[in-house]
Design a protein around this motif. Structure first.
Motif, short mmCIF file in Angstrom:
data_model
loop_
_atom_site.label_atom_id
_atom_site.label_comp_id
_atom_site.label_asym_id
_atom_site.label_seq_id
_atom_site.Cartn_x
_atom_site.Cartn_y
_atom_site.Cartn_z
N GLU A 208 3.05 52.38 19.36
CA GLU A 208 2.56 51.39 20.30
C GLU A 208 3.25 51.54 21.66
N TRP A 209 4.55 51.79 21.64
CA TRP A 209 5.30 52.00 22.88
C TRP A 209 4.78 53.24 23.59
N ALA A 212 1.46 52.57 25.13
CA ALA A 212 1.57 51.72 26.31
C ALA A 212 1.98 52.53 27.53
N SER A 215 -1.06 54.52 28.85
CA SER A 215 -2.09 53.71 29.50
C SER A 215 -1.56 52.95 30.73
N ALA A 216 -0.26 53.02 30.99
CA ALA A 216 0.35 52.23 32.06
C ALA A 216 0.13 52.84 33.43
N ASP A 220 3.05 48.77 36.45
CA ASP A 220 3.34 48.06 35.20
C ASP A 220 4.81 48.14 34.81
N THR A 248 5.34 42.85 29.71
CA THR A 248 4.89 42.22 28.47
C THR A 248 4.87 40.71 28.75
N HIS A 282 9.82 47.08 21.60
CA HIS A 282 8.78 47.40 22.58
C HIS A 282 7.82 46.23 22.81
#
Length: 333
Positions: A208-209, A212, A215-216, A220, A248, A282
């Protein structure tokens, strides 16, 4: 092959150092081994590790590679017993961050290791050079994790001028070969890269990290203004730095609510430390640099090293061709 004088100092083939991606989570020794095997310098973090864990990490790494690597420590916090364990393992390179190297350089040199010091200001670089370190990494504010306030573009040439002839690495905002070429143009002899290697197949952080990061956008990755209330403070000699993280809900709330951290410090710190231990850090503070905007995929570390080198060489050739073309045009006038 891209090679500069710092490669000889560090015992590596290409001027790329992996920034230690450390905390209670497992970076994975596979990452450091893959980077070292690819001719760069893999790094092993020791932050919040015990001496026994450090010794086990190094032995596992040495089972995976016979190439040079770095063991990293910081002053957030600095634990003398961990330093003793690090020196006893005799790493090829000892890297130090987030604080002054006072009292450490002689012991590292006596153990036969190279001392690589991270700095975030010119003044820190000068003091490190006077202390006898071998290589300096000038870290710009674009970096993930704890960083200062000056950009890589502005910081690196000043540090190069201030500590010459010590070799300097550029850190912060570098995630492709164009960044390496730019660092060399600024006078650095190589780069120190963290975020790009977070999004690698071997890195032990959560998928997931990594997703992220891919896609950042650069926007961000923000400073965690309330970090002093949720993370261990620096010990004596530590630099005043603030970590950078992907946004987040936790980060956004802490940054937007004045004094929230101070009012809830105990509960927030407990929540963060629990998340670090159970692998969900994360979800709260995925420490990541602004170079996330340049990361488009998750790939094997060795492939990333080769990609970085190939792109840097192509960029340097293109720049030479551009300069030559302009020179020819001027002569034709």
């Amino acid at each position: 092959m891209l090679r500069t004088p710092v490669c000889g100092v560090l015992g590596i083939e290409v001027p790329i150092v992996q920034g230690p991606l450390g905390g209670p989570w497992e970076q994975s020794m596979r990452l450091a081994a893959a980077i070292s095997d690819a001719g760069a310098l893999g790094s092993v973090p020791t932050t919040l590790r015990t001496p026994a864990q450090v010794r086990d990490d190094v032995r596992r790494l040495r089972d995976l590679t016979d190439r040079p690597f770095a063991l990293n420590m910081t002053r957030r916090p600095f634990v003398p017993e961990v330093f003793d364990a690090v020196v006893a393992e005799v790493p090829p390179v000892f890297s130090f961050a987030l604080g002054e190297p006072d009292g450490l350089v002689a012991r590292v040199h006596d153990a036969g290791a190279i001392f690589l010091q991270q700095v975030t200001t010119v003044e820190q670089a000068v003091r490190a050079a006077e202390a006898g370190v071998d290589v300096i990494s000038a870290q710009g504010t674009e970096s993930g994790g704890f960083c200062g306030d000056v950009s890589t573009m502005a910081l690196v040439p000043q540090v190069v001028d201030a500590v010459r002839p010590l070799p300097v690495l550029a850190s912060g905002g570098v995630a492709d070969g164009r960044g390496i070429a730019a660092a060399l143009a600024l006078g650095a002899q190589g780069v120190n890269i963290g975020t790009r290697f977070l999004a690698s197949a071997e890195c032990g952080v959560s998928d997931e990290w990594k997703a992220a990061i891919v896609s950042a956008t650069s926007q961000d990755a923000v400073k965690v203004a309330f970090a002093e209330h949720i993370l261990p403070p620096p010990t004596e000699g530590g630099f005043e730095t603030v970590p950078r993280s992907l946004r987040t809900p936790f980060v956004d709330e802490g940054n937007s609510v004045a004094d929230m951290g101070a009012a809830q410090a105990g509960a927030l710190r407990s929540r963060v430390m629990t998340a670090m231990r159970d692998g969900t850090a994360h979800e709260l503070i995925p420490l990541t640099g602004q170079s996330a905007g340049l990361v488009r995929d998750v790939a094997p570390a060795a492939e990333l090293v080769q990609r970085l080198v190939t792109e840097a060489e192509a960029t340097l050739r293109a720049l030479a061709d551009l300069a030559s073309a302009r020179s020819g045009a001027d002569e034709a006038r």
